[in-house]
Each structure stands twice: as C-alpha cells, then as structure tokens.
Design a protein around this motif. Structure first.
Motif, PDB file in Angstrom:
ATOM      1  N   VAL A 228       7.206 -13.697   8.424  1.00 45.05           N
ATOM      2  CA  VAL A 228       7.536 -12.403   8.145  1.00 45.05           C
ATOM      3  C   VAL A 228       5.649 -11.755   8.548  1.00 45.05           C
ATOM      4  O   VAL A 228       4.719 -12.221   7.307  1.00 45.05           O
ATOM      5  N   HIS A 229       5.614 -10.530   8.717  1.00 47.51           N
ATOM      6  CA  HIS A 229       4.373  -9.614   8.302  1.00 47.51           C
ATOM      7  C   HIS A 229       4.992  -8.902   7.286  1.00 47.51           C
ATOM      8  O   HIS A 229       5.798  -8.517   7.070  1.00 47.51           O
ATOM      9  N   ARG A 230       3.792  -8.721   6.307  1.00 48.22           N
ATOM     10  CA  ARG A 230       3.716  -8.030   5.520  1.00 48.22           C
ATOM     11  C   ARG A 230       2.286  -7.039   5.202  1.00 48.22           C
ATOM     12  O   ARG A 230       1.187  -7.645   5.348  1.00 48.22           O
ATOM     13  N   TRP A 231       2.370  -5.769   4.775  1.00 49.41           N
ATOM     14  CA  TRP A 231       1.162  -4.904   4.380  1.00 49.41           C
ATOM     15  C   TRP A 231       1.817  -4.268   3.469  1.00 49.41           C
ATOM     16  O   TRP A 231       2.394  -3.763   2.529  1.00 49.41           O
ATOM     17  N   ARG A 232       0.374  -3.774   2.300  1.00 53.45           N
ATOM     18  CA  ARG A 232       0.547  -3.001   1.060  1.00 53.45           C
ATOM     19  C   ARG A 232      -0.488  -1.518   1.472  1.00 53.45           C
ATOM     20  O   ARG A 232      -1.361  -2.162   2.625  1.00 53.45           O
ATOM     21  N   PHE A 233       0.235  -0.467   1.029  1.00 50.45           N
ATOM     22  CA  PHE A 233      -0.572   0.915   1.909  1.00 50.45           C
ATOM     23  C   PHE A 233      -0.512   1.528   0.625  1.00 50.45           C
ATOM     24  O   PHE A 233       0.695   1.616  -0.370  1.00 50.45           O
ATOM     25  N   GLU A 234      -1.834   2.401  -0.136  1.00 48.15           N
ATOM     26  CA  GLU A 234      -1.543   2.850  -1.552  1.00 48.15           C
ATOM     27  C   GLU A 234      -1.356   4.889  -0.513  1.00 48.15           C
ATOM     28  O   GLU A 234      -2.016   4.570   0.918  1.00 48.15           O
ATOM     29  N   SER A 235      -1.002   4.933  -1.372  1.00 43.53           N
ATOM     30  CA  SER A 235      -0.826   7.114  -1.019  1.00 43.53           C
ATOM     31  C   SER A 235      -1.651   7.605  -1.268  1.00 43.53           C
ATOM     32  O   SER A 235      -2.042   7.277  -1.928  1.00 43.53           O
ATOM     33  N   VAL A 236      -2.424   8.291  -0.444  1.00 43.02           N
ATOM     34  CA  VAL A 236      -3.277   8.988  -0.331  1.00 43.02           C
ATOM     35  C   VAL A 236      -3.387  10.635  -0.322  1.00 43.02           C
ATOM     36  O   VAL A 236      -2.065  10.619   0.046  1.00 43.02           O
TER      37      VAL A 236
ATOM     38  N   ASP B 208      -2.180  -3.266  -6.302  1.00 47.69           N
ATOM     39  CA  ASP B 208      -2.924  -4.534  -6.852  1.00 47.69           C
ATOM     40  C   ASP B 208      -1.500  -5.405  -7.414  1.00 47.69           C
ATOM     41  O   ASP B 208      -1.624  -6.738  -8.046  1.00 47.69           O
ATOM     42  N   ALA B 209      -0.125  -4.386  -7.945  1.00 45.36           N
ATOM     43  CA  ALA B 209       0.275  -5.060  -9.249  1.00 45.36           C
ATOM     44  C   ALA B 209       1.234  -6.025  -8.584  1.00 45.36           C
ATOM     45  O   ALA B 209       1.370  -5.651  -7.110  1.00 45.36           O
ATOM     46  N   GLU B 210       1.766  -6.512  -9.518  1.00 43.01           N
ATOM     47  CA  GLU B 210       2.046  -7.731  -8.152  1.00 43.01           C
ATOM     48  C   GLU B 210       4.135  -7.002  -8.026  1.00 43.01           C
ATOM     49  O   GLU B 210       4.199  -6.580  -9.872  1.00 43.01           O
ATOM     50  N   LEU B 211       4.841  -7.009  -7.322  1.00 46.43           N
ATOM     51  CA  LEU B 211       5.807  -6.444  -7.439  1.00 46.43           C
ATOM     52  C   LEU B 211       6.862  -7.531  -6.170  1.00 46.43           C
ATOM     53  O   LEU B 211       6.354  -8.475  -5.887  1.00 46.43           O
TER      54      LEU B 211
END
Length: 97
Positions: A74-82, A56-59
C-alpha cells in the motif's frame, strides 16, 4: 489543524471490487472528521480520512490487505490542510487569466 491520510492500493487484475469492498469494511480505531473511498482504473482503491490533529500525530490507518489481493504494498501519504490564498485576502481569480 486538519490532517488528511491517504491510503492507496492496486488490486490484482480482476479483483478491484473485492479490494473496494475490503477497504470499505475496514474499521478504524477512532472516528475521522470525514472518510471517502474512491476507485480508479487498473483496479486501484484510494481511501482518504481527515482528522483534527497535528501532522505527526499518531492516527489510526487502514492496514495492509492480504498479499493475495494486491499487486504491491500500500502507498500512504499524509497532508496538512493549508489556508487558501483567497481566504486571507489574496486574489482567488489569479488562475483564470
């Protein structure tokens, strides 16, 4: 934690190279761990950036291109590494059965 931001846009017909050039020249207010630009049929462009940050960081993200260049927002997605199962002692060969 590593976060991947994905940005995907579809250019108007015949303007894929222009969108690709536009995306490649967009500077970010910060330096990601990695940045990769990809293209696909139908004049699509995908940019993935990896950051050492919380989900949830502001990037910094790529902006919207001019409406005259793209077919839609534009389509935007965020993923976290697991962690992969084989990294924690799991059976990495389970998909090869």
């Amino acid at each position: 934690m590593t976060v991947a931001l994905m940005w995907e846009a579809r250019a108007l017909p015949g303007r894929g190279e222009e969108l690709l050039t536009w995306a490649r020249t967009q500077a970010l207010a910060g330096t990601p761990l990695r940045r990769e630009t990809l293209r696909a049929p139908q004049d699509r462009v995908l940019v993935i950036t990896w950051w050492d940050a919380d989900l949830d960081a502001e990037l910094p993200e790529l902006p919207e291109p001019d409406k005259g260049l793209v077919t839609r927002a534009v389509h935007r997605w965020r993923f976290e590494s697991v962690q992969d199962d084989d990294e924690d002692g799991g059976d990495g060969d389970r998909w090869r059965e």
